[in-house]
Design an enzyme around this catalytic site. Structure first.
Site, short mmCIF file in Angstrom:
data_model
loop_
_atom_site.label_atom_id
_atom_site.label_comp_id
_atom_site.label_asym_id
_atom_site.label_seq_id
_atom_site.Cartn_x
_atom_site.Cartn_y
_atom_site.Cartn_z
N HIS A 36 0.50 -0.92 -0.09
CA HIS A 36 0.38 0.07 0.20
C HIS A 36 0.75 1.45 0.11
O HIS A 36 0.15 2.45 -0.36
CB HIS A 36 -1.06 0.08 1.25
CG HIS A 36 -1.07 0.37 2.83
ND1 HIS A 36 -0.06 -0.22 3.51
CD2 HIS A 36 0.10 1.47 3.29
CE1 HIS A 36 0.24 0.18 4.34
NE2 HIS A 36 0.17 0.94 4.52
N ASP A 66 0.49 -8.15 1.27
CA ASP A 66 0.93 -6.18 1.25
C ASP A 66 2.72 -5.90 1.47
O ASP A 66 2.63 -5.29 2.59
CB ASP A 66 -0.43 -5.59 2.27
CG ASP A 66 0.07 -4.53 2.76
OD1 ASP A 66 -0.33 -3.44 1.77
OD2 ASP A 66 -0.01 -3.46 3.85
N GLY A 136 3.24 6.99 7.11
CA GLY A 136 4.66 7.39 7.45
C GLY A 136 5.21 5.57 7.57
O GLY A 136 6.47 5.70 6.86
N ASN A 137 4.76 5.69 8.59
CA ASN A 137 5.67 4.00 9.71
C ASN A 137 5.87 3.15 8.55
O ASN A 137 6.56 1.80 9.04
CB ASN A 137 5.39 3.80 11.45
CG ASN A 137 5.40 4.63 11.50
OD1 ASN A 137 5.63 4.97 12.86
ND2 ASN A 137 7.18 4.97 11.45
N SER A 138 4.08 2.66 8.08
CA SER A 138 3.71 1.81 7.18
C SER A 138 5.47 1.17 6.48
O SER A 138 5.95 2.17 5.77
CB SER A 138 2.85 2.71 6.62
OG SER A 138 1.86 2.03 6.40
#
Length: 178
Positions: A36, A66, A136-138
């Site tokens: 994502h 993902d 943003g940590n994804s």
């Protein structure tokens, strides 16, 4: 935890649609992030902590899991390796650290505990933690006290609409499979 190694191996991912995080797997010379984070893009930029940009191509995209793998232009051989932890090392109450670039800001690490090592949601198992995972940590690394990768930061669930809620990571066993 060897924070310096994590600091060197977690990069920021950027494109015209936003930003996220990724981490380097030295054995494969690839960066790992969430699908994502790169969805809709074949090429992204990754940035180290000195803000040096590198062009990276999405070489594998797995929407169901993902996960996306990135091949970047540049020599990353001097980067340290992140070891993959064994699944059985993760237990309730164990300390974990979220590494990444929340809200596109500079690199941060937040500390928390494992709430559930196998939380079932939508037919998939996730690591649930109370460590802060923010937008943003994804795609960033979830590591244990030894600096070993235990998961990929991926999502937040909140009943209030704020980002205070439950944080989740994809188990490192999925990275091993891919």
């Amino acid at each position: 935890m060897e924070q310096n190694n994590i600091y060197k191996t977690v990069f920021k991912v950027t494109h015209s649609g936003g930003s996220g995080s990724c981490f380097y797997l030295k054995a494969y010379d690839l960066f790992v992030t969430n699908y994502h984070v790169t969805e809709g893009f074949r090429t992204v930029a990754i940035h180290d902590n000195e803000r040096n940009p590198y062009l990276a191509k999405v070489v594998l995209a797995n929407p169901a899991m993902d996960i996306a793998l990135l091949a970047a232009e540049g020599d990353f051989s001097s980067l340290p390796d992140i070891s993959l932890a064994e699944d059985d090392t993760l237990t309730i109450g164990r300390k974990v650290y979220v590494a990444g670039y929340p809200y596109g800001m500079p690199f941060t690490i937040t500390e928390g505990s494992v709430s559930s090592p196998k939380q079932l949601m939508d037919g998939k198992y996730y690591i649930q933690t109370d460590a802060a995972v923010n937008p943003g940590n994804s795609g960033g690394a979830l590591v244990n006290t030894h600096g070993e990768l235990v998961g990929i930061n991926t999502l937040i669930k909140s009943q209030t609409g704020s980002y205070v809620g439950y944080s989740f990571a994809i188990p490192e066993s999925i990275v091993r499979k891919i």
